[in-house]
Write a protein that holds these residues in place. Structure first.
Motif, short mmCIF file in Angstrom:
data_model
loop_
_atom_site.label_atom_id
_atom_site.label_comp_id
_atom_site.label_asym_id
_atom_site.label_seq_id
_atom_site.Cartn_x
_atom_site.Cartn_y
_atom_site.Cartn_z
N GLN A 31 7.09 -4.97 -2.35
CA GLN A 31 7.79 -4.49 -1.16
C GLN A 31 6.78 -4.07 -0.10
N PRO A 32 7.01 -4.46 1.15
CA PRO A 32 6.07 -4.05 2.21
C PRO A 32 6.19 -2.57 2.55
N VAL A 33 5.05 -1.96 2.79
CA VAL A 33 4.99 -0.57 3.24
C VAL A 33 5.38 -0.53 4.71
N VAL A 34 6.24 0.42 5.08
CA VAL A 34 6.65 0.55 6.49
C VAL A 34 6.01 1.76 7.16
N ASP A 35 5.55 2.74 6.34
CA ASP A 35 4.96 3.93 6.92
C ASP A 35 4.21 4.68 5.82
N TYR A 36 3.28 5.53 6.21
CA TYR A 36 2.51 6.32 5.25
C TYR A 36 1.97 7.54 5.96
N GLU A 37 1.57 8.54 5.16
CA GLU A 37 0.96 9.75 5.69
C GLU A 37 -0.37 9.97 4.99
N LEU A 38 -1.44 9.93 5.77
CA LEU A 38 -2.79 10.20 5.28
C LEU A 38 -3.38 11.34 6.08
N LEU A 76 -6.87 -1.62 -1.50
CA LEU A 76 -5.67 -2.42 -1.23
C LEU A 76 -4.53 -1.81 -2.02
N ILE A 77 -3.43 -1.48 -1.33
CA ILE A 77 -2.33 -0.77 -1.97
C ILE A 77 -1.05 -1.58 -1.82
N TYR A 78 -0.40 -1.84 -2.96
CA TYR A 78 0.84 -2.61 -3.01
C TYR A 78 1.91 -1.77 -3.71
N VAL A 79 3.16 -1.91 -3.25
CA VAL A 79 4.29 -1.23 -3.88
C VAL A 79 5.13 -2.27 -4.62
N PHE A 115 -2.61 -1.16 3.41
CA PHE A 115 -1.29 -1.13 2.80
C PHE A 115 -0.60 -2.47 3.04
N TYR A 116 -0.12 -3.08 1.96
CA TYR A 116 0.57 -4.37 2.07
C TYR A 116 1.79 -4.21 2.98
N ALA A 117 1.90 -5.10 3.98
CA ALA A 117 2.99 -5.01 4.97
C ALA A 117 3.81 -6.30 5.05
N GLY A 118 3.71 -7.17 4.06
CA GLY A 118 4.49 -8.41 4.06
C GLY A 118 3.58 -9.61 4.22
N GLU A 124 0.39 -15.78 4.32
CA GLU A 124 -0.79 -14.93 4.15
C GLU A 124 -0.37 -13.45 4.17
N ASP A 125 -1.00 -12.66 3.31
CA ASP A 125 -0.69 -11.23 3.25
C ASP A 125 -1.08 -10.53 4.55
#
Length: 136
Positions: A31-38, A76-79, A115-118, A124-125
């Motif tokens: 699943q693509p990441v749509v948002d994150y908090e760092l 590289l982070i994937y959900v 973060f993987y976004a689709g 291509e990723d």
């Protein structure tokens, strides 16, 4: 007497086993990441829980785990979600799910998080990239 009991137990075990597979089938989807908090900076040796958000497409989907790959200072982070197959599912394209990625700063250099976004139109990723400096 023990032999009779053993034979009856074995017969009961054999007849109770069914060749029909009634188990629920589960598949896994990225699943693509749509948002994150760092944080703006990381502190060397500190542990964090980064809040990651993604959209879960159906009611049969559930958060399974992260896939996390290292390439030097890049992460590289994937959900991944599990998906129950053959269930009555409803579309939920607006359900944003928040999950937490545990992270420990082990090196004293800037971390690059991708973060993987689709995927693009060529398959291509795509990634959302953020560079976070580390304070000693």
């Amino acid at each position: 007497m023990k032999k009779v009991f053993l034979i009856l137990a074995l017969l009961g075990l054999i007849t109770s086993c069914s060749l029909d597979d009634d188990r629920v089938q589960i598949n896994y989807e990225l699943q693509p990441v749509v948002d994150y908090e760092l944080p703006d900076t990381l502190v060397w040796g500190q542990r964090y829980n980064f809040k990651i958000r993604y959209v879960s497409p159906t009611s049969c989907n559930y958060f399974y785990d992260f896939d996390y790959a290292r390439q030097d200072s890049t992460r590289l982070i994937y959900v991944f979600e599990g998906v129950y197959e053959e269930e009555m599912c409803t579309d939920t394209p607006t359900d944003t799910v928040s999950v937490y990625l545990p992270f420990e700063t082990r090196y004293n250099y800037d971390y690059i998080f991708k973060f993987y976004a689709g995927e693009d139109e060529n398959g291509e990723d795509l990634f959302i990239t953020d560079t976070i400096p580390v304070k000693g």
